[in-house]
Design a protein around this motif. Structure first.
Motif, PDB file in Angstrom:
ATOM      1  N   VAL A 109      40.362  43.859  43.933  1.00 43.28           N
ATOM      2  CA  VAL A 109      39.174  42.999  43.871  1.00 43.28           C
ATOM      3  C   VAL A 109      39.299  42.012  42.718  1.00 43.28           C
ATOM      4  O   VAL A 109      38.980  40.821  42.846  1.00 43.28           O
ATOM      5  N   GLU A 110      39.766  42.496  41.596  1.00 38.87           N
ATOM      6  CA  GLU A 110      39.943  41.652  40.423  1.00 38.87           C
ATOM      7  C   GLU A 110      40.871  40.475  40.719  1.00 38.87           C
ATOM      8  O   GLU A 110      40.654  39.346  40.272  1.00 38.87           O
ATOM      9  N   ALA A 111      41.913  40.746  41.505  1.00 36.54           N
ATOM     10  CA  ALA A 111      42.924  39.724  41.762  1.00 36.54           C
ATOM     11  C   ALA A 111      42.606  38.819  42.943  1.00 36.54           C
ATOM     12  O   ALA A 111      43.028  37.650  42.960  1.00 36.54           O
ATOM     13  N   HIS A 112      41.846  39.320  43.941  1.00 36.06           N
ATOM     14  CA  HIS A 112      41.769  38.596  45.217  1.00 36.06           C
ATOM     15  C   HIS A 112      40.351  38.302  45.715  1.00 36.06           C
ATOM     16  O   HIS A 112      40.209  37.819  46.844  1.00 36.06           O
ATOM     17  N   LEU A 113      39.338  38.561  44.931  1.00 36.40           N
ATOM     18  CA  LEU A 113      37.978  38.235  45.373  1.00 36.40           C
ATOM     19  C   LEU A 113      37.238  37.464  44.273  1.00 36.40           C
ATOM     20  O   LEU A 113      36.355  38.004  43.602  1.00 36.40           O
TER      21      LEU A 113
END
Length: 608
Positions: A311-315
């Protein structure tokens, strides 16, 4: 048609479509995150992810690690002498996260959504579902023969004295359990899995299973209620415990234990598992790579940690906000259609509007881990698996009881995941679903609503399966029946036809999704000018609908799974709904009654 002709299914997949494309994108993204965690851990979370990932990447570690980790369990199985010993084994195994024979699962009470209860659920089968044991056509018989050979491989590895005879006894035992199990269609109805029983009455209902003894051994002695909806299964399991010789149970538990960990054990077991469950049942053309197995296990056992990194990287916030806005457009479109739906009476309309107004759309995130992780060892993959399974089981049991009213929906793993919770009236989507090629916030309305919009609308349509009142339910059922008659006429593969009745619920949801997605698109993007190739906005919507829904499937896979399938084959999940929507015929200038343009009298509608 051209796409199907030009799109072979890649080795390793049973089919190829939007779901597989999203899954592959997410899979590669997660692999990159794990490689970074193993190479340069930032903190304790990365250290755990990297250690588990690296330990699972080396197949050479599997044999020694498995022998050390499984020996205590195999010795315990060898010492079984009476049914009470089996009850104690079940309690110990379930407490360690190994669901032998059946499952005791903690989940939200489908009849009272402010609490979590314990659901006792059927299980104990090595093949994916019960009908594989019960069908009699040549393909099913051959599958059971292959499964018996696989069981023999497991039993050899487990030290069974007579593995060939024991494999047949295990298959016979599982077949008896299968006959008492619910079908996939029955399991799709949550009401059939809920039947609350007082724990104090369970020993009278199933005396050999000794439920109170089983629960006390897992420190659940104060539990007052348990759901025992799968009564036929537990009645048969109780009878088998009392009737079968103990050596049958020893063989069965040896096979079950190794089967649950088979992808991560030594080469003989791992290869047998790949051959049956990958290449035969999954139609994979090649064995799975070590990194693929490592990813499956890491995301299953360290889901909160890996999910948080994903989530940190892709949202980023703008992507999440765009998805929320898309959902609100769908809600507004649905409200308009409910208000004019001719088949709804006043009570049904009021109930549907209330349900729609109350539904929440959440981008599901991994739930924070409530306790510290166990210590993981660099060279002990199977030991790490068992340590994390036990920790996860303790956390699951700790969720029994009241549900906080503001508790967010959580995604189990960072995959393209979507689910509607009827108990909580929440539609939850995983971050991996909100990615290209299904969703791009900057794309035009036709692509956004035909892509992610139609997927969300399909799942949300299940919010109206119940709670509408008798008159509205009867009207909805009449539409489902008319749709089933259409699908019964569709060819599936070879001489086999689609089962319109068994697939009716999903077919109704597909049609509803098209209707609502098009309604929302028409309100925001229908006036968009033609593109460079002269295609109108409506044409682009329907093409995008087909592109989002299309899927190439191997004929042998379709034939194998068709008897249990709850969805129509991919072709009819596209052509079936559009044949009932006049906007499709209008967009492409189809003459009524030709091609995919049904006569108006023969069209079925839900929200149009």
């Amino acid at each position: 048609g051209r796409w199907l002709a030009e799109t072979p299914v890649p080795p390793g997949l049973s089919g190829l479509g939007m779901a597989e494309r999203l899954a592959e994108r997410s899979r590669l993204d997660r692999r990159a995150l794990l490689e970074t965690a193993a190479r340069a851990p930032r903190d304790a979370t990365d250290a755990a992810l990297g250690t588990l990932w690296a330990s699972l990447l080396d197949p050479a570690l599997a044999d020694a690690s498995a022998q050390a980790a499984l020996s205590p369990w195999l010795r315990r199985i060898e010492r079984l002498a009476k049914p009470a010993d089996i009850v104690d084994l079940l309690a110990a195994a379930h407490g360690a996260g190994l669901p032998l024979l059946f499952r005791l699962q903690v989940d939200i009470d489908s009849g009272q959504s402010d609490r979590r209860i314990a659901y006792a659920l059927q299980g104990g089968l090595g093949l994916p579902e019960r009908d594989y044991y019960l069908r009699h056509e040549p393909g099913a018989v051959a599958l059971r023969e292959a499964y018996a050979a696989y069981l023999q491989t497991l039993l050899v590895a487990a030290g069974e004295p007579d593995p060939a005879a024991a494999a047949l006894r295990v298959l016979e035992l599982e077949t008896r359990l299968a006959r008492a199990s619910q079908s996939l269609q029955q399991l799709a109805d949550p009401a059939l899995s809920r039947r609350l029983a007082r724990v104090r009455d369970t020993d009278r209902l199933f005396p050999t299973l000794e439920w109170r003894r089983y629960l006390r051994a897992q420190e659940l002695g104060k539990l007052e209620l348990v759901s025992l909806g799968h009564v036929a299964f537990f009645t048969e399991a109780n009878a088998l415990l009392a009737q079968l010789p103990i050596e049958h149970w020893r063989a069965y538990f040896r096979a079950q234990l190794l089967h649950q960990l088979a992808p991560y054990l030594g080469a003989s077991v791992r290869g047998a598992h790949d051959a049956l469950f990958g290449r035969v049942l999954g139609a994979e053309a090649r064995p799975r790579e070590p990194w693929e197995r490592a990813l499956d296990a890491t995301e299953a056992l360290l889901a909160p940690e890996l999910g948080a990194r994903y989530v940190e990287a892709h949202l980023p916030p703008p992507r999440e906000q765009a998805a929320q806005a898309l959902f609100e457009s769908l809600r507004a479109a649905w409200r308009r259609r409910i208000e004019v739906a001719s088949w709804l009476d006043a009570d049904g309309r009021e109930a549907a509007l209330a349900r729609l107004a109350a539904v929440r759309f959440e981008i599901a995130r991994p739930a924070p881990r409530p306790s510290a992780l166990p210590t993981l060892q660099a060279g002990d993959p199977v030991g790490n698996l068992l340590a994390l399974l036990k920790a996860g089981r303790a956390e699951e049991l700790g969720r029994l009881g009241p549900v906080p009213p503001d508790e967010p929906m959580t995604a189990p793993v960072p995959r393209p995941w979507l689910a509607y919770s009827a108990a909580r009236n929440v539609l939850g989507a995983g971050a991996a679903l909100l990615q290209p090629p299904l969703f791009e916030p900057e794309a035009e309305a036709a692509l956004r609503f035909a892509g992610l919009g139609s997927v969300l609308a399909h799942e949300l349509s299940h919010a109206f399966d119940a709670g509408l009142g008798e008159a509205a339910r009867t009207a909805l059922e009449s539409r489902a029946t008319a749709l089933a008659a259409q699908y019964d006429a569709y060819p599936a593969v070879g001489e086999l036809k689609v089962d319109g009745l068994r697939t009716a619920r999903a077919n109704l949801a597909d049609l509803a999704a098209l209707e609502i997605a098009f309604e929302a698109f028409a309100a925001e993007g229908a006036s968009t000018p033609p593109d460079a190739e002269g295609r109108s906005a409506s044409q682009r919507f329907f093409l995008a609908w087909a592109q989002a829904s299309r899927r190439a499937v191997r004929d042998e896979v379709l034939r194998l799974h068709l008897p249990e399938a709850l969805h129509a084959p991919p072709r009819w999940r596209i052509d079936g709904p559009v044949s009932n929507h006049p906007a499709f015929a209008a967009a492409f200038g189809c003459a009524t009654g030709t091609g995919l343009a049904r006569e108006e009298a023969g069209q079925v509608s839900v929200w149009r």
